[in-house]
Write a protein that holds these residues in place. Structure first.
Motif, mmCIF file in Angstrom:
data_model
loop_
_atom_site.group_PDB
_atom_site.id
_atom_site.type_symbol
_atom_site.label_atom_id
_atom_site.label_comp_id
_atom_site.label_asym_id
_atom_site.label_seq_id
_atom_site.Cartn_x
_atom_site.Cartn_y
_atom_site.Cartn_z
ATOM 1 N N TYR A 1 7.174 -5.740 25.822
ATOM 2 C CA TYR A 1 6.041 -5.613 25.236
ATOM 3 C C TYR A 1 4.828 -4.898 25.520
ATOM 4 O O TYR A 1 4.044 -4.339 24.495
ATOM 5 C CB TYR A 1 5.406 -7.273 25.055
ATOM 6 C CG TYR A 1 6.480 -8.319 24.254
ATOM 7 C CD1 TYR A 1 6.582 -8.239 22.968
ATOM 8 C CD2 TYR A 1 7.367 -9.183 25.177
ATOM 9 C CE1 TYR A 1 7.338 -9.037 22.427
ATOM 10 C CE2 TYR A 1 8.071 -9.917 24.500
ATOM 11 C CZ TYR A 1 8.236 -9.778 23.167
ATOM 12 O OH TYR A 1 9.034 -10.823 22.634
ATOM 13 N N SER B 1 4.621 -9.947 12.225
ATOM 14 C CA SER B 1 3.495 -9.139 12.651
ATOM 15 C C SER B 1 3.780 -7.933 13.160
ATOM 16 O O SER B 1 2.990 -6.849 12.635
ATOM 17 C CB SER B 1 2.788 -9.781 14.129
ATOM 18 O OG SER B 1 2.244 -11.064 13.589
ATOM 19 N N ILE C 1 -1.714 -7.318 21.288
ATOM 20 C CA ILE C 1 -0.751 -6.852 21.183
ATOM 21 C C ILE C 1 -0.542 -5.382 21.773
ATOM 22 O O ILE C 1 0.518 -5.078 22.602
ATOM 23 C CB ILE C 1 -0.237 -6.639 19.605
ATOM 24 C CG1 ILE C 1 -0.260 -7.832 18.959
ATOM 25 C CG2 ILE C 1 0.744 -5.735 19.490
ATOM 26 C CD1 ILE C 1 -0.102 -8.083 17.639
ATOM 27 N N THR D 1 0.233 -10.341 24.594
ATOM 28 C CA THR D 1 1.046 -11.341 23.794
ATOM 29 C C THR D 1 2.156 -10.937 23.268
ATOM 30 O O THR D 1 2.561 -9.573 23.265
ATOM 31 C CB THR D 1 -0.121 -11.563 22.859
ATOM 32 O OG1 THR D 1 0.375 -12.653 21.996
ATOM 33 C CG2 THR D 1 -0.178 -10.340 21.746
ATOM 34 N N HIS E 1 -6.271 -10.236 18.250
ATOM 35 C CA HIS E 1 -4.819 -10.189 18.247
ATOM 36 C C HIS E 1 -4.223 -8.868 18.334
ATOM 37 O O HIS E 1 -3.385 -8.692 19.107
ATOM 38 C CB HIS E 1 -4.126 -11.038 17.135
ATOM 39 C CG HIS E 1 -2.653 -11.320 17.125
ATOM 40 N ND1 HIS E 1 -2.009 -11.973 18.476
ATOM 41 C CD2 HIS E 1 -1.700 -11.066 16.352
ATOM 42 C CE1 HIS E 1 -0.779 -12.056 18.081
ATOM 43 N NE2 HIS E 1 -0.472 -11.681 16.998
ATOM 44 N N THR E 2 -4.563 -7.672 17.468
ATOM 45 C CA THR E 2 -3.956 -6.338 17.467
ATOM 46 C C THR E 2 -4.367 -5.846 18.994
ATOM 47 O O THR E 2 -3.421 -5.256 19.561
ATOM 48 C CB THR E 2 -4.900 -5.651 16.487
ATOM 49 O OG1 THR E 2 -4.509 -6.231 15.119
ATOM 50 C CG2 THR E 2 -4.282 -4.277 16.570
ATOM 51 N N VAL F 1 4.420 -10.157 20.487
ATOM 52 C CA VAL F 1 4.229 -9.847 18.950
ATOM 53 C C VAL F 1 5.516 -10.566 18.116
ATOM 54 O O VAL F 1 6.593 -10.410 18.911
ATOM 55 C CB VAL F 1 3.929 -8.511 18.692
ATOM 56 C CG1 VAL F 1 5.201 -7.559 19.079
ATOM 57 C CG2 VAL F 1 3.766 -8.421 17.202
ATOM 58 N N GLY G 1 3.306 -2.369 22.622
ATOM 59 C CA GLY G 1 1.888 -2.143 22.297
ATOM 60 C C GLY G 1 1.691 -0.509 22.660
ATOM 61 O O GLY G 1 0.811 -0.271 21.970
#
Length: 116
Positions: A5, A51, A40, A45, A36-37, A47, A9
């Motif tokens: 992740y 999304s 990510i 987080t 949230h972006t 994703v 990102g």
């Protein structure tokens, strides 16, 4: 299979930066919150697939370009990335990069052979 992740990102952030797009604009285009972006992009987080599809569409890239660090058959993505990296190089720069790539490949294959 484990998804990286943080790498996903980082790729999202890299593409967004190349497009001179703000994080707020990406969030708006993808229908996500800016917070949230941000999470990510930092890998804080996991994703979701929906999304990720929204982000890929907002950036105008394919999913494989964003997750290529986590998939086995990503050679074409990395070849394209390499081509984009050297696209603005002059002849001397390309020659030096080519020489370095050849030496790196020889060294890497030699080490892999020893470690097998």
């Amino acid at each position: 299979m484990i998804l990286d992740y943080e790498a996903i990102g980082a790729r999202i952030k890299d593409v967004r930066s190349m497009l001179n797009m703000s994080q707020e604009r990406l969030a708006e285009l993808a229908g996500l919150s800016t917070t949230h972006t941000s999470h990510i992009e930092t890998g804080n987080t996991k994703v979701s697939l929906p999304s990720l599809v929204k982000i890929a569409n907002a950036l105008g890239v394919s999913l494989d370009e964003l997750v290529c660090d986590s998939i086995i058959k990503a050679k074409a993505v990395f070849e394209g990335e390499l081509a984009r990296t050297i696209s603005d190089c002059d002849e001397l720069e390309i020659r030096v990069i080519s020489d370095m790539a050849k030496m790196l490949k020889t060294s890497m294959r030699g080490r892999l052979k020893i470690n097998r």
